[in-house]
Design a protein around this motif. Structure first.
Motif, PDB file in Angstrom:
ATOM      1  N   GLY A  18       0.822  -1.203   0.000  1.00  0.00           N
ATOM      2  CA  GLY A  18       0.000   0.000   0.000  1.00  0.00           C
ATOM      3  C   GLY A  18       0.853   1.249   0.000  1.00  0.00           C
ATOM      4  N   MET A  19       1.617   1.440  -1.071  1.00  0.00           N
ATOM      5  CA  MET A  19       2.578   2.536  -1.121  1.00  0.00           C
ATOM      6  C   MET A  19       1.922   3.913  -0.995  1.00  0.00           C
ATOM      7  SD  MET A  19       5.539   1.150  -1.267  1.00  0.00           S
ATOM      8  CE  MET A  19       6.612   2.495  -1.777  1.00  0.00           C
ATOM      9  N   SER A  20       0.664   4.046  -1.410  1.00  0.00           N
ATOM     10  CA  SER A  20      -0.012   5.347  -1.318  1.00  0.00           C
ATOM     11  C   SER A  20      -0.511   5.638   0.092  1.00  0.00           C
ATOM     12  CB  SER A  20      -1.200   5.385  -2.282  1.00  0.00           C
ATOM     13  OG  SER A  20      -2.239   4.529  -1.825  1.00  0.00           O
ATOM     14  N   ARG A  21      -0.518   4.594   0.938  1.00  0.00           N
ATOM     15  CA  ARG A  21      -1.062   4.699   2.299  1.00  0.00           C
ATOM     16  C   ARG A  21      -2.540   5.089   2.298  1.00  0.00           C
ATOM     17  NH1 ARG A  21       3.918   7.411   5.826  1.00  0.00           N
ATOM     18  NH2 ARG A  21       5.506   5.918   5.169  1.00  0.00           N
ATOM     19  N   GLN A  22      -3.219   4.740   1.212  1.00  0.00           N
ATOM     20  CA  GLN A  22      -4.656   4.955   1.097  1.00  0.00           C
ATOM     21  C   GLN A  22      -5.347   3.606   0.973  1.00  0.00           C
ATOM     22  OE1 GLN A  22      -5.199   7.511  -2.284  1.00  0.00           O
ATOM     23  NE2 GLN A  22      -4.138   9.241  -1.358  1.00  0.00           N
ATOM     24  N   PRO A  23      -6.600   3.502   1.405  1.00  0.00           N
ATOM     25  CA  PRO A  23      -7.307   2.221   1.350  1.00  0.00           C
ATOM     26  C   PRO A  23      -7.421   1.695  -0.079  1.00  0.00           C
ATOM     27  CG  PRO A  23      -8.495   3.785   2.731  1.00  0.00           C
ATOM     28  CD  PRO A  23      -7.412   4.563   2.048  1.00  0.00           C
ATOM     29  N   THR A  24      -7.364   0.398  -0.214  1.00  0.00           N
ATOM     30  CA  THR A  24      -7.610  -0.230  -1.508  1.00  0.00           C
ATOM     31  C   THR A  24      -9.075  -0.031  -1.887  1.00  0.00           C
ATOM     32  OG1 THR A  24      -5.851  -1.856  -1.298  1.00  0.00           O
ATOM     33  CG2 THR A  24      -7.718  -2.461  -2.679  1.00  0.00           C
ATOM     34  N   GLN A  25      -9.318   0.290  -3.164  1.00  0.00           N
ATOM     35  CA  GLN A  25     -10.675   0.571  -3.634  1.00  0.00           C
ATOM     36  C   GLN A  25     -11.089  -0.449  -4.700  1.00  0.00           C
ATOM     37  OE1 GLN A  25     -11.251   4.684  -4.809  1.00  0.00           O
ATOM     38  NE2 GLN A  25      -9.678   5.389  -3.389  1.00  0.00           N
ATOM     39  N   ALA A  26     -12.402  -0.675  -4.793  1.00  0.00           N
ATOM     40  CA  ALA A  26     -12.936  -1.571  -5.821  1.00  0.00           C
ATOM     41  C   ALA A  26     -14.299  -1.070  -6.260  1.00  0.00           C
ATOM     42  CB  ALA A  26     -13.040  -2.993  -5.286  1.00  0.00           C
ATOM     43  N   PRO A  27     -14.654  -1.233  -7.546  1.00  0.00           N
ATOM     44  CA  PRO A  27     -15.943  -0.777  -8.057  1.00  0.00           C
ATOM     45  C   PRO A  27     -17.067  -1.718  -7.625  1.00  0.00           C
ATOM     46  CG  PRO A  27     -14.720  -1.862  -9.787  1.00  0.00           C
ATOM     47  CD  PRO A  27     -13.807  -1.824  -8.599  1.00  0.00           C
ATOM     48  N   THR A  28     -18.209  -1.160  -7.294  1.00  0.00           N
ATOM     49  CA  THR A  28     -19.318  -1.958  -6.776  1.00  0.00           C
ATOM     50  C   THR A  28     -19.926  -2.884  -7.825  1.00  0.00           C
ATOM     51  OG1 THR A  28     -19.842  -0.224  -5.179  1.00  0.00           O
ATOM     52  CG2 THR A  28     -21.576  -1.834  -5.650  1.00  0.00           C
ATOM     53  N   ALA A  29     -20.195  -2.356  -9.027  1.00  0.00           N
ATOM     54  CA  ALA A  29     -20.885  -3.166 -10.044  1.00  0.00           C
ATOM     55  C   ALA A  29     -20.123  -4.441 -10.401  1.00  0.00           C
ATOM     56  CB  ALA A  29     -21.153  -2.322 -11.289  1.00  0.00           C
ATOM     57  N   PRO A  30     -18.801  -4.380 -10.682  1.00  0.00           N
ATOM     58  CA  PRO A  30     -18.084  -5.630 -10.978  1.00  0.00           C
ATOM     59  C   PRO A  30     -18.070  -6.612  -9.806  1.00  0.00           C
ATOM     60  CG  PRO A  30     -16.856  -3.765 -11.833  1.00  0.00           C
ATOM     61  CD  PRO A  30     -17.962  -3.207 -10.986  1.00  0.00           C
ATOM     62  N   LEU A  31     -18.047  -6.088  -8.572  1.00  0.00           N
ATOM     63  CA  LEU A  31     -18.104  -6.986  -7.415  1.00  0.00           C
ATOM     64  C   LEU A  31     -19.406  -7.772  -7.412  1.00  0.00           C
ATOM     65  CD1 LEU A  31     -16.630  -4.775  -4.547  1.00  0.00           C
ATOM     66  CD2 LEU A  31     -15.779  -7.016  -5.228  1.00  0.00           C
ATOM     67  N   ILE A  32     -20.500  -7.100  -7.744  1.00  0.00           N
ATOM     68  CA  ILE A  32     -21.810  -7.747  -7.698  1.00  0.00           C
ATOM     69  C   ILE A  32     -22.072  -8.590  -8.937  1.00  0.00           C
ATOM     70  CG2 ILE A  32     -24.303  -7.335  -7.644  1.00  0.00           C
ATOM     71  CD1 ILE A  32     -23.704  -4.756  -6.070  1.00  0.00           C
ATOM     72  N   PHE A  33     -21.887  -7.989 -10.116  1.00  0.00           N
ATOM     73  CA  PHE A  33     -22.330  -8.636 -11.343  1.00  0.00           C
ATOM     74  C   PHE A  33     -21.263  -9.491 -12.030  1.00  0.00           C
ATOM     75  CE2 PHE A  33     -24.925  -4.718 -10.914  1.00  0.00           C
ATOM     76  CZ  PHE A  33     -26.157  -5.342 -10.695  1.00  0.00           C
ATOM     77  N   ASN A  34     -19.983  -9.205 -11.773  1.00  0.00           N
ATOM     78  CA  ASN A  34     -18.905  -9.974 -12.407  1.00  0.00           C
ATOM     79  C   ASN A  34     -18.188 -10.898 -11.434  1.00  0.00           C
ATOM     80  OD1 ASN A  34     -19.490  -8.685 -14.785  1.00  0.00           O
ATOM     81  ND2 ASN A  34     -17.801  -7.223 -14.654  1.00  0.00           N
ATOM     82  N   ASP A  35     -18.609 -10.837 -10.165  1.00  0.00           N
ATOM     83  CA  ASP A  35     -18.043 -11.731  -9.151  1.00  0.00           C
ATOM     84  C   ASP A  35     -16.519 -11.657  -9.075  1.00  0.00           C
ATOM     85  OD1 ASP A  35     -18.178 -13.604  -7.091  1.00  0.00           O
ATOM     86  OD2 ASP A  35     -17.947 -15.304  -8.460  1.00  0.00           O
ATOM     87  N   ILE A  36     -15.984 -10.435  -9.214  1.00  0.00           N
ATOM     88  CA  ILE A  36     -14.537 -10.294  -9.033  1.00  0.00           C
ATOM     89  C   ILE A  36     -14.212 -10.475  -7.560  1.00  0.00           C
ATOM     90  CG2 ILE A  36     -14.346  -8.760 -11.034  1.00  0.00           C
ATOM     91  CD1 ILE A  36     -13.889  -6.453  -9.010  1.00  0.00           C
ATOM     92  N   SER A  37     -12.977 -10.849  -7.269  1.00  0.00           N
ATOM     93  CA  SER A  37     -12.581 -11.074  -5.879  1.00  0.00           C
ATOM     94  C   SER A  37     -11.374 -10.220  -5.531  1.00  0.00           C
ATOM     95  CB  SER A  37     -12.265 -12.553  -5.638  1.00  0.00           C
ATOM     96  OG  SER A  37     -11.196 -12.983  -6.463  1.00  0.00           O
ATOM     97  N   LEU A  38     -11.275  -9.865  -4.261  1.00  0.00           N
ATOM     98  CA  LEU A  38     -10.159  -9.098  -3.725  1.00  0.00           C
ATOM     99  C   LEU A  38      -9.442  -9.974  -2.707  1.00  0.00           C
ATOM    100  CD1 LEU A  38     -11.968  -5.683  -3.045  1.00  0.00           C
ATOM    101  CD2 LEU A  38     -10.927  -6.485  -5.178  1.00  0.00           C
ATOM    102  N   ARG A  39      -8.154 -10.189  -2.919  1.00  0.00           N
ATOM    103  CA  ARG A  39      -7.372 -11.036  -2.014  1.00  0.00           C
ATOM    104  C   ARG A  39      -6.150 -10.271  -1.533  1.00  0.00           C
ATOM    105  NH1 ARG A  39      -7.969 -16.553  -2.844  1.00  0.00           N
ATOM    106  NH2 ARG A  39      -6.615 -16.719  -0.996  1.00  0.00           N
TER     107      ARG A  39
END
Length: 349
Positions: A260-281
């Motif tokens: 986390g070099m930016s020291r900011q939270p990791t972000q993810a888009p809502t629609a792909p999480l719901i409709f494309n079932d992307i995962s964050l690991r």
């Protein structure tokens, strides 16, 4: 006398002096790290090994640990340095796993690599290829295995598939480019803008990068840069950059966060999480290492990486060679200059 690191054996008879970088309080590394001379035992227990350190890098994890922001916080005073390569100098009477002259790493739970000598139990040493050049061996323990595993464990990639990554000009990012090229994957690489941009882009493309763009170019709607659809995204920055990586994932794709070099939270888009079932690991090498019950997986990984390095398919990471006496300057530069790795070499080069 400072309390010695627990990896050292404390005996009444002492004769070998060694320089070692310690810190007695957490804070700015260039301010709190000190160079001390300590004495090591002149007699080895049956299972012990005396090693002579050759070279050891300054990694972001080292900086964070000294600052007190890393997940692992050793008790103080603490010996500094999490990675490096050494040669075996002397072995105890019952040691069978290594012999004098062998090139070794310490295990992933043993700190204290910024020093000249150390005494360790043989079970805490990892033997590596004796012919691996020190420029590779010194940085062999952390980034190469991390990149290898992230490319292999989180997506079923086929030759020609895209991997998107930020932090692409870091030591880890450059190894992503090279190992992905070896495995037949394409890379889309996001970097920050800088004065020597043309030179850096050429260097990365010579390594095998397929596309290199700056964050400014990616965020500029007028440029209309289209990221490729990818099964795997590697995030070492967080913040807005991670949002763009996650948006590039195809259905079922995975974004792996390892920094986390930016020291900011990791972000993810809502629609792909719901409709494309992307995962964050999340990825931390220590977790994988501790979970391994079969040494053959570890040995295969080391053998693959060593072979690629010795053949020239993976180039040495650009580095600035430092002596332990230069620790203040090296630690300061390690926090602001990322194109070259600051590496302590224990003997004059």
């Amino acid at each position: 006398m400072l309390k010695l690191n627990s990896s050292f054996r404390s005996l009444a008879s002492r004769s070998l002096s060694t320089r070692q970088l310690f810190y007695e309080k957490r804070g700015k590394p260039e301010k709190v790290v000190q160079l001390r001379t300590i004495e090591l035992a002149d007699t080895l227990a049956p299972e012990e090994v005396l090693i002579e350190w050759q070279a050891a890098p300054i990694n972001p994890a080292d900086i964070n640990q000294i600052q007190g922001t890393y997940a692992v916080r050793p008790s103080l005073p603490a010996a500094a340095g999490l990675e490096g390569a050494a040669r075996v100098s002397k072995i105890g009477s019952a040691v069978k796993s290594v012999k004098p002259g062998d090139q070794v790493l310490t295990s992933y739970v043993i700190p204290g690599t910024w020093t000249d000598f150390g005494i360790y139990d043989q079970k805490n040493l990892i033997k590596i290829d004796n012919d691996l050049p020190i420029e590779h061996a010194a940085l062999f323990k952390v980034n190469p295995p991390s990149v290898y595993l992230m490319l292999k464990e989180y997506a079923q990639l086929k030759k020609g598939d895209w991997v998107v990554q930020n932090c692409a000009n870091s030591a880890a990012g450059k190894q992503v480019i090279q190992i992905a090229r070896i495995l037949g994957f394409k890379t889309f690489n996001v970097i920050r803008n800088r004065e020597n941009l043309g030179e850096l882009v050429k260097e990365m493309k010579d390594m095998g990068a397929d596309e290199v763009v700056t964050e400014d170019e990616l965020y500029d709607k007028k440029k209309k840069i289209k990221m490729p659809r990818a099964k795997l995204a590697l995030n070492g920055v967080g913040g807005k950059s991670s949002l763009y990586l996650a948006t590039a994932l195809e259905s079922g794709g995975c974004m792996v966060t390892y920094g986390g070099m930016s020291r900011q939270p990791t972000q993810a888009p809502t629609a792909p999480l719901i409709f494309n079932d992307i995962s964050l690991r999340g990825f931390w090498l220590m977790t994988w290492i501790l979970a391994q019950k079969d040494e053959r997986a570890l040995q295969k990984m080391y053998a693959d990486l060593s072979g690629w390095m010795k053949s020239g398919e993976i180039a040495p990471i650009p580095m600035v060679k430092r002596s332990l006496d230069e620790h203040e300057e090296a630690l300061a530069e390690a926090q602001v200059k990322f194109d070259k790795k600051q590496v302590f070499f224990m003997k004059k080069q």
